[in-house]
Design a protein around this motif. Structure first.
Motif, PDB file in Angstrom:
ATOM      1  N   PRO A 210      70.674  -1.497  25.976  1.00  0.00           N
ATOM      2  CA  PRO A 210      69.718  -0.453  26.417  1.00  0.00           C
ATOM      3  C   PRO A 210      68.969  -0.283  25.393  1.00  0.00           C
ATOM      4  O   PRO A 210      68.625  -1.076  24.311  1.00  0.00           O
ATOM      5  N   VAL A 211      67.528   0.049  26.521  1.00  0.00           N
ATOM      6  CA  VAL A 211      66.416  -0.717  25.901  1.00  0.00           C
ATOM      7  C   VAL A 211      65.166   0.776  25.925  1.00  0.00           C
ATOM      8  O   VAL A 211      64.339   1.145  25.385  1.00  0.00           O
ATOM      9  N   GLY A 212      66.245   2.228  26.290  1.00  0.00           N
ATOM     10  CA  GLY A 212      65.133   3.107  26.332  1.00  0.00           C
ATOM     11  C   GLY A 212      66.270   4.480  26.318  1.00  0.00           C
ATOM     12  O   GLY A 212      67.633   4.321  27.108  1.00  0.00           O
ATOM     13  N   HIS A 213      65.592   5.842  26.639  1.00  0.00           N
ATOM     14  CA  HIS A 213      66.669   6.606  26.670  1.00  0.00           C
ATOM     15  C   HIS A 213      65.685   8.019  27.228  1.00  0.00           C
ATOM     16  O   HIS A 213      64.859   8.017  26.781  1.00  0.00           O
ATOM     17  N   LEU A 214      66.155   8.095  28.104  1.00  0.00           N
ATOM     18  CA  LEU A 214      65.214   9.551  28.911  1.00  0.00           C
ATOM     19  C   LEU A 214      65.536  10.955  28.817  1.00  0.00           C
ATOM     20  O   LEU A 214      66.673  10.998  28.736  1.00  0.00           O
ATOM     21  N   THR A 215      64.538  12.187  28.855  1.00  0.00           N
ATOM     22  CA  THR A 215      64.950  13.245  28.843  1.00  0.00           C
ATOM     23  C   THR A 215      64.696  14.287  29.550  1.00  0.00           C
ATOM     24  O   THR A 215      63.660  13.990  29.388  1.00  0.00           O
ATOM     25  N   PHE A 216      65.401  14.639  29.697  1.00  0.00           N
ATOM     26  CA  PHE A 216      65.848  16.035  31.359  1.00  0.00           C
ATOM     27  C   PHE A 216      65.432  17.222  30.370  1.00  0.00           C
ATOM     28  O   PHE A 216      66.491  17.432  31.240  1.00  0.00           O
ATOM     29  N   PRO A 217      64.725  17.639  30.284  1.00  0.00           N
ATOM     30  CA  PRO A 217      64.994  19.298  29.519  1.00  0.00           C
ATOM     31  C   PRO A 217      64.907  19.839  30.416  1.00  0.00           C
ATOM     32  O   PRO A 217      64.196  20.451  32.166  1.00  0.00           O
ATOM     33  N   LYS A 218      65.189  21.095  31.121  1.00  0.00           N
ATOM     34  CA  LYS A 218      65.635  22.524  31.729  1.00  0.00           C
ATOM     35  C   LYS A 218      65.533  23.337  31.201  1.00  0.00           C
ATOM     36  O   LYS A 218      65.248  23.433  29.694  1.00  0.00           O
ATOM     37  N   ARG A 219      64.454  24.405  32.080  1.00  0.00           N
ATOM     38  CA  ARG A 219      64.346  26.221  31.835  1.00  0.00           C
ATOM     39  C   ARG A 219      66.009  26.853  31.438  1.00  0.00           C
ATOM     40  O   ARG A 219      64.503  27.901  31.196  1.00  0.00           O
ATOM     41  N   TYR A 220      66.718  26.871  31.811  1.00  0.00           N
ATOM     42  CA  TYR A 220      67.644  27.356  31.860  1.00  0.00           C
ATOM     43  C   TYR A 220      68.906  26.098  30.807  1.00  0.00           C
ATOM     44  O   TYR A 220      68.851  24.791  31.002  1.00  0.00           O
ATOM     45  N   ALA A 221      69.372  27.045  30.933  1.00  0.00           N
ATOM     46  CA  ALA A 221      70.978  26.191  29.478  1.00  0.00           C
ATOM     47  C   ALA A 221      71.979  26.745  31.053  1.00  0.00           C
ATOM     48  O   ALA A 221      72.966  27.410  31.303  1.00  0.00           O
ATOM     49  N   SER A 222      72.956  24.896  30.746  1.00  0.00           N
ATOM     50  CA  SER A 222      73.399  24.913  32.345  1.00  0.00           C
ATOM     51  C   SER A 222      75.141  25.174  31.120  1.00  0.00           C
ATOM     52  O   SER A 222      76.231  25.941  32.306  1.00  0.00           O
ATOM     53  N   SER A 223      75.154  26.193  30.740  1.00  0.00           N
ATOM     54  CA  SER A 223      76.363  25.767  29.491  1.00  0.00           C
ATOM     55  C   SER A 223      75.853  26.644  28.285  1.00  0.00           C
ATOM     56  O   SER A 223      75.418  25.916  27.890  1.00  0.00           O
ATOM     57  N   THR A 224      77.349  27.356  27.925  1.00  0.00           N
ATOM     58  CA  THR A 224      76.482  27.696  26.652  1.00  0.00           C
ATOM     59  C   THR A 224      77.745  27.164  25.684  1.00  0.00           C
ATOM     60  O   THR A 224      79.098  28.147  26.031  1.00  0.00           O
TER      61      THR A 224
ATOM     62  N   VAL B 295      60.276  12.021  28.578  1.00  0.00           N
ATOM     63  CA  VAL B 295      60.582  13.182  28.703  1.00  0.00           C
ATOM     64  C   VAL B 295      60.075  13.078  30.052  1.00  0.00           C
ATOM     65  O   VAL B 295      58.675  13.839  30.226  1.00  0.00           O
ATOM     66  N   ILE B 296      61.254  13.870  31.044  1.00  0.00           N
ATOM     67  CA  ILE B 296      60.353  14.324  32.259  1.00  0.00           C
ATOM     68  C   ILE B 296      61.210  15.302  32.527  1.00  0.00           C
ATOM     69  O   ILE B 296      62.692  15.694  32.768  1.00  0.00           O
TER      70      ILE B 296
END
Length: 225
Positions: free
Chosen positions: A93-107, A135-136
């Motif tokens: 592992p040389v990096g981590h990517l995060t993909f934020p959503k405008r909605y919650a897929s579950s709670t 962050v994308i």
């Protein structure tokens, strides 16, 4: 070596028949090992067990050229199993990517509003000429074609950044073919593998339909992130 197509079959078996050190970049969205069921009752093949995980990533690493990258999505609650498989395959592992959503897929304990992927390296690949942000933002696909369908808008910057011009992108868990469409949108060759016959048909039909539009340039993606 087949190009610009999606093959039907078990990726472990299919990859054994492909030449070693033939792939420039791997973009993998494997099952998260969580026995996922969407609201309409659809499931993801092989999401109930992890017996395939180590041999699949060993096969992926064999196909990767020296000093290249793999981006792999993963299930956060099974991160230990994914790390074990990646390290067994010799991928660091040389990096981590995060993909934020405008909605919650579950709670549950939290409202789950992002997905993650690791940037993995085989050997010592050089730094990208134009690194992207980690962050994308992710738009919602509606999961019309697949229970966990990824939008091409989050995949095209990954392909553009980590696969050289003229390179070959491999997705061993092709699903509805989003990664393959993304590769074609940025003029890379691609090869997908898909186990589920219905998803294989969907991906094949989607690729036959052709691209609809080009994604934003890297500078636009970076500004949005």
């Amino acid at each position: 070596m087949p190009l610009n197509s999606v093959l039907r079959g078990d990726c472990i078996e299919v990859m054994r028949g492909l030449p070693a050190a033939s792939v420039d970049f791997v973009l993998a969205d494997p099952p998260y090992l969580v026995n996922y069921v969407d609201r309409s009752g659809r499931r993801v093949a092989n999401d109930r067990n992890d017996h395939w995980l180590v041999p699949a990533f060993e096969g992926i690493a064999r196909l990767m050229k020296p000093d290249t990258f793999c981006v792999s999505f993963y299930g956060w609650s099974r991160a230990d199993r994914f790390f074990h498989a990646w390290r067994r395959a010799g991928l660091a592992p040389v990096g981590h990517l995060t993909f934020p959503k405008r909605y919650a897929s579950s709670t549950r304990m939290l409202r789950y509003q992002h997905e993650g992927a690791y940037l993995l390296a085989k050997g010592r690949p050089p730094r990208p000429a134009a690194p992207i942000g980690d962050v994308i933002p992710r738009e919602y696909t509606g999961n019309r074609l697949h229970p966990t369908q990824k939008p091409t808008s989050i995949l095209t910057p990954l392909v553009r950044c980590f696969c050289p011009q003229g390179g070959l992108v491999l997705d061993p868990f092709a699903g509805s073919g989003s990664s393959l469409v993304a590769a074609r949108l940025v003029d890379r060759s691609f090869l997908g593998i898909e186990l589920d016959p219905a998803m294989h048909a969907t991906a094949s039909a989607r690729l036959s339909a052709g691209p609809r539009r080009r994604p934003p340039l890297p500078a636009d993606v970076g500004a949005a992130a």
